[in-house]
Each structure stands twice: as structure tokens, then as C-alpha cells.
Design a protein around this motif. Structure first.
Motif, PDB file in Angstrom:
ATOM      1  N   ALA A 186       0.839  -1.209   0.000  1.00 38.13           N
ATOM      2  CA  ALA A 186       0.000   0.000   0.000  1.00 38.13           C
ATOM      3  C   ALA A 186       0.869   1.252   0.000  1.00 38.13           C
ATOM      4  CB  ALA A 186      -0.935  -0.002   1.206  1.00 38.13           C
ATOM      5  N   GLY A 187       1.976   1.224   0.739  1.00 38.97           N
ATOM      6  CA  GLY A 187       2.898   2.352   0.738  1.00 38.97           C
ATOM      7  C   GLY A 187       3.526   2.570  -0.623  1.00 38.97           C
ATOM      8  N   ALA A 188       3.876   1.474  -1.297  1.00 36.42           N
ATOM      9  CA  ALA A 188       4.477   1.577  -2.629  1.00 36.42           C
ATOM     10  C   ALA A 188       3.471   2.116  -3.647  1.00 36.42           C
ATOM     11  CB  ALA A 188       4.994   0.212  -3.077  1.00 36.42           C
ATOM     12  N   LEU A 189       2.198   1.794  -3.439  1.00 33.98           N
ATOM     13  CA  LEU A 189       1.148   2.273  -4.339  1.00 33.98           C
ATOM     14  C   LEU A 189       0.653   3.669  -3.980  1.00 33.98           C
ATOM     15  CD1 LEU A 189      -0.981  -0.990  -4.671  1.00 33.98           C
ATOM     16  CD2 LEU A 189       0.586  -0.020  -6.363  1.00 33.98           C
ATOM     17  N   GLY A 190       1.093   4.175  -2.820  1.00 32.78           N
ATOM     18  CA  GLY A 190       0.708   5.509  -2.382  1.00 32.78           C
ATOM     19  C   GLY A 190      -0.679   5.598  -1.756  1.00 32.78           C
ATOM     20  N   VAL A 191      -1.195   4.474  -1.265  1.00 33.24           N
ATOM     21  CA  VAL A 191      -2.531   4.474  -0.652  1.00 33.24           C
ATOM     22  C   VAL A 191      -2.478   4.090   0.827  1.00 33.24           C
ATOM     23  CG1 VAL A 191      -3.736   4.027  -2.806  1.00 33.24           C
ATOM     24  CG2 VAL A 191      -2.968   2.105  -1.414  1.00 33.24           C
ATOM     25  N   ARG A 192      -1.309   4.138   1.415  1.00 33.26           N
ATOM     26  CA  ARG A 192      -1.166   3.706   2.814  1.00 33.26           C
ATOM     27  C   ARG A 192      -1.774   4.706   3.787  1.00 33.26           C
ATOM     28  NH1 ARG A 192       4.381   1.931   5.853  1.00 33.26           N
ATOM     29  NH2 ARG A 192       3.366   1.197   7.744  1.00 33.26           N
ATOM     30  N   ASP A 193      -1.491   5.974   3.610  1.00 31.96           N
ATOM     31  CA  ASP A 193      -1.970   7.000   4.531  1.00 31.96           C
ATOM     32  C   ASP A 193      -2.996   7.881   3.835  1.00 31.96           C
ATOM     33  OD1 ASP A 193      -0.291   6.206   6.675  1.00 31.96           O
ATOM     34  OD2 ASP A 193       1.390   7.195   5.679  1.00 31.96           O
ATOM     35  N   THR A 194      -4.239   7.716   4.248  1.00 34.95           N
ATOM     36  CA  THR A 194      -5.318   8.518   3.690  1.00 34.95           C
ATOM     37  C   THR A 194      -6.090   9.149   4.838  1.00 34.95           C
ATOM     38  OG1 THR A 194      -6.831   6.637   3.681  1.00 34.95           O
ATOM     39  CG2 THR A 194      -5.570   7.025   1.668  1.00 34.95           C
ATOM     40  N   ASN A 195      -6.985  10.062   4.517  1.00 34.46           N
ATOM     41  CA  ASN A 195      -7.847  10.631   5.544  1.00 34.46           C
ATOM     42  C   ASN A 195      -8.900   9.595   5.915  1.00 34.46           C
ATOM     43  OD1 ASN A 195      -6.475  13.050   5.407  1.00 34.46           O
ATOM     44  ND2 ASN A 195      -7.834  13.872   3.826  1.00 34.46           N
ATOM     45  N   GLY A 196      -9.016   9.306   7.187  1.00 36.58           N
ATOM     46  CA  GLY A 196     -10.003   8.319   7.633  1.00 36.58           C
ATOM     47  C   GLY A 196      -9.437   6.913   7.606  1.00 36.58           C
ATOM     48  N   VAL A 197     -10.320   5.966   7.364  1.00 33.72           N
ATOM     49  CA  VAL A 197      -9.939   4.555   7.350  1.00 33.72           C
ATOM     50  C   VAL A 197      -9.227   4.234   6.042  1.00 33.72           C
ATOM     51  CG1 VAL A 197     -10.820   2.202   7.474  1.00 33.72           C
ATOM     52  CG2 VAL A 197     -11.924   3.996   8.805  1.00 33.72           C
ATOM     53  N   ASP A 198      -8.163   3.493   6.134  1.00 34.86           N
ATOM     54  CA  ASP A 198      -7.376   3.108   4.964  1.00 34.86           C
ATOM     55  C   ASP A 198      -7.956   1.823   4.359  1.00 34.86           C
ATOM     56  OD1 ASP A 198      -5.636   5.253   5.344  1.00 34.86           O
ATOM     57  OD2 ASP A 198      -4.408   4.094   6.737  1.00 34.86           O
ATOM     58  N   TRP A 199      -9.097   1.962   3.676  1.00 37.85           N
ATOM     59  CA  TRP A 199      -9.816   0.803   3.148  1.00 37.85           C
ATOM     60  C   TRP A 199      -8.997   0.037   2.125  1.00 37.85           C
ATOM     61  CZ3 TRP A 199     -13.587  -0.717   6.014  1.00 37.85           C
ATOM     62  CH2 TRP A 199     -14.360   0.198   6.704  1.00 37.85           C
ATOM     63  N   VAL A 200      -8.290   0.734   1.268  1.00 41.22           N
ATOM     64  CA  VAL A 200      -7.511   0.059   0.226  1.00 41.22           C
ATOM     65  C   VAL A 200      -6.411  -0.793   0.862  1.00 41.22           C
ATOM     66  CG1 VAL A 200      -6.044   0.394  -1.806  1.00 41.22           C
ATOM     67  CG2 VAL A 200      -8.052   1.844  -1.462  1.00 41.22           C
ATOM     68  N   GLU A 201      -5.758  -0.242   1.874  1.00 37.38           N
ATOM     69  CA  GLU A 201      -4.711  -1.007   2.575  1.00 37.38           C
ATOM     70  C   GLU A 201      -5.304  -2.252   3.216  1.00 37.38           C
ATOM     71  OE1 GLU A 201      -1.222  -0.446   5.946  1.00 37.38           O
ATOM     72  OE2 GLU A 201      -2.659   1.171   5.615  1.00 37.38           O
ATOM     73  N   TRP A 202      -6.454  -2.112   3.857  1.00 38.48           N
ATOM     74  CA  TRP A 202      -7.122  -3.263   4.485  1.00 38.48           C
ATOM     75  C   TRP A 202      -7.465  -4.320   3.438  1.00 38.48           C
ATOM     76  CZ3 TRP A 202      -8.718  -4.919   9.330  1.00 38.48           C
ATOM     77  CH2 TRP A 202      -8.376  -4.092  10.396  1.00 38.48           C
ATOM     78  N   LEU A 203      -8.005  -3.892   2.303  1.00 35.91           N
ATOM     79  CA  LEU A 203      -8.365  -4.850   1.253  1.00 35.91           C
ATOM     80  C   LEU A 203      -7.139  -5.581   0.713  1.00 35.91           C
ATOM     81  CD1 LEU A 203     -11.103  -2.848  -0.666  1.00 35.91           C
ATOM     82  CD2 LEU A 203     -11.430  -4.844   0.808  1.00 35.91           C
ATOM     83  N   ILE A 204      -6.044  -4.869   0.548  1.00 33.04           N
ATOM     84  CA  ILE A 204      -4.801  -5.502   0.097  1.00 33.04           C
ATOM     85  C   ILE A 204      -4.346  -6.532   1.129  1.00 33.04           C
ATOM     86  CG2 ILE A 204      -2.335  -5.100  -0.351  1.00 33.04           C
ATOM     87  CD1 ILE A 204      -3.167  -2.356  -1.509  1.00 33.04           C
ATOM     88  N   GLN A 205      -4.363  -6.164   2.398  1.00 36.25           N
ATOM     89  CA  GLN A 205      -3.932  -7.077   3.456  1.00 36.25           C
ATOM     90  C   GLN A 205      -4.822  -8.323   3.518  1.00 36.25           C
ATOM     91  OE1 GLN A 205      -4.114  -4.305   6.716  1.00 36.25           O
ATOM     92  NE2 GLN A 205      -1.927  -3.873   6.615  1.00 36.25           N
ATOM     93  N   ILE A 206      -6.126  -8.135   3.415  1.00 36.83           N
ATOM     94  CA  ILE A 206      -7.055  -9.266   3.475  1.00 36.83           C
ATOM     95  C   ILE A 206      -6.871 -10.170   2.255  1.00 36.83           C
ATOM     96  CG2 ILE A 206      -9.499  -9.919   3.438  1.00 36.83           C
ATOM     97  CD1 ILE A 206      -9.973  -7.303   5.105  1.00 36.83           C
ATOM     98  N   ALA A 207      -6.691  -9.577   1.086  1.00 38.77           N
ATOM     99  CA  ALA A 207      -6.461 -10.374  -0.123  1.00 38.77           C
ATOM    100  C   ALA A 207      -5.176 -11.196   0.000  1.00 38.77           C
ATOM    101  CB  ALA A 207      -6.406  -9.477  -1.346  1.00 38.77           C
ATOM    102  N   LEU A 208      -4.128 -10.585   0.523  1.00 42.70           N
ATOM    103  CA  LEU A 208      -2.870 -11.320   0.720  1.00 42.70           C
ATOM    104  C   LEU A 208      -3.042 -12.437   1.745  1.00 42.70           C
ATOM    105  CD1 LEU A 208      -0.240  -8.429   0.671  1.00 42.70           C
ATOM    106  CD2 LEU A 208      -0.583 -10.202  -1.063  1.00 42.70           C
ATOM    107  N   ALA A 209      -3.804 -12.179   2.792  1.00 43.72           N
ATOM    108  CA  ALA A 209      -4.062 -13.214   3.796  1.00 43.72           C
ATOM    109  C   ALA A 209      -4.856 -14.366   3.183  1.00 43.72           C
ATOM    110  CB  ALA A 209      -4.812 -12.631   4.990  1.00 43.72           C
TER     111      ALA A 209
END
Length: 90
Positions: A50-73
Motif C-alpha cells: 500500500a505504501g508503494a502504491l501511495g494508498v497507505r496514509d489517507t484521511n479516515g480509514v485506509d480501506w484500500v490497505e485493508w483490502l490488500i492485506q485481506i487479499a494477501l491473507a
């Protein structure tokens, strides 16, 4: 790393591992500890991706980061489950 960081990693790993496991249909042939370990690894790799894609730190909940993590899991649960099943069949 402080004890609070370790506890946070464990809790996040549990959550990500369980969500990843729930995303995979059918029965998985791995235990709780493997699920937690897959979740911790997926959380770390997902944060880095998510950091490499530039979506790690957003305002509010980091939904994209969560989705990436869940998909990897989910991928990790499937891979590990298939490995365990293949070992049992031989």
C-alpha cells in the motif's frame, strides 16, 4: 519494538488472518496459529505494498490497505492449506 507494538501486530494479524480465512470458501486445513502467522505476514506485506502504491496514509480509514492485506491473507491461507493437504495425501 515495544511490547505494545508486538501486541498490536498480534491483534492486527489475528483480524487480518481471520478475515482472509473467511474470504476463502470451503474448509481450510490450517490451524489457528498458522492463520495468525499468515495474517501478520499479510498485514506487513500489505502495508508495504500500500505504501508503494501511495494508498497507505489517507484521511479516515485506509480501506484500500485493508483490502490488500485481506487479499494477501486469503492467498496465504489458500497456499498454506493446499500445501498441508498435499503433504497429508502423500
Amino acid at each position: 519494538m515495544e511490547i505494545s507494538g508486538l501486541i498490536s501486530a498480534l491483534v492486527i494479524g489475528i483480524v487480518i488472518g481471520v478475515l482472509g480465512r473467511l474470504a476463502v470458501p470451503g474448509r481450510q486445513h490450517i490451524g489457528v496459529l498458522w492463520t495468525i502467522l499468515v495474517g501478520i505476514v499479510a498485514a506487513l506485506l500489505g502495508s508495504a505494498l500500500a505504501g508503494a502504491l501511495g494508498v497507505r496514509d489517507t484521511n479516515g480509514v485506509d480501506w484500500v490497505e485493508w483490502l490488500i492485506q485481506i487479499a494477501l491473507a486469503a492467498l496465504g491461507v489458500v497456499a498454506l492449506s493446499r500445501t498441508k493437504v498435499a503433504r497429508v495425501r502423500h
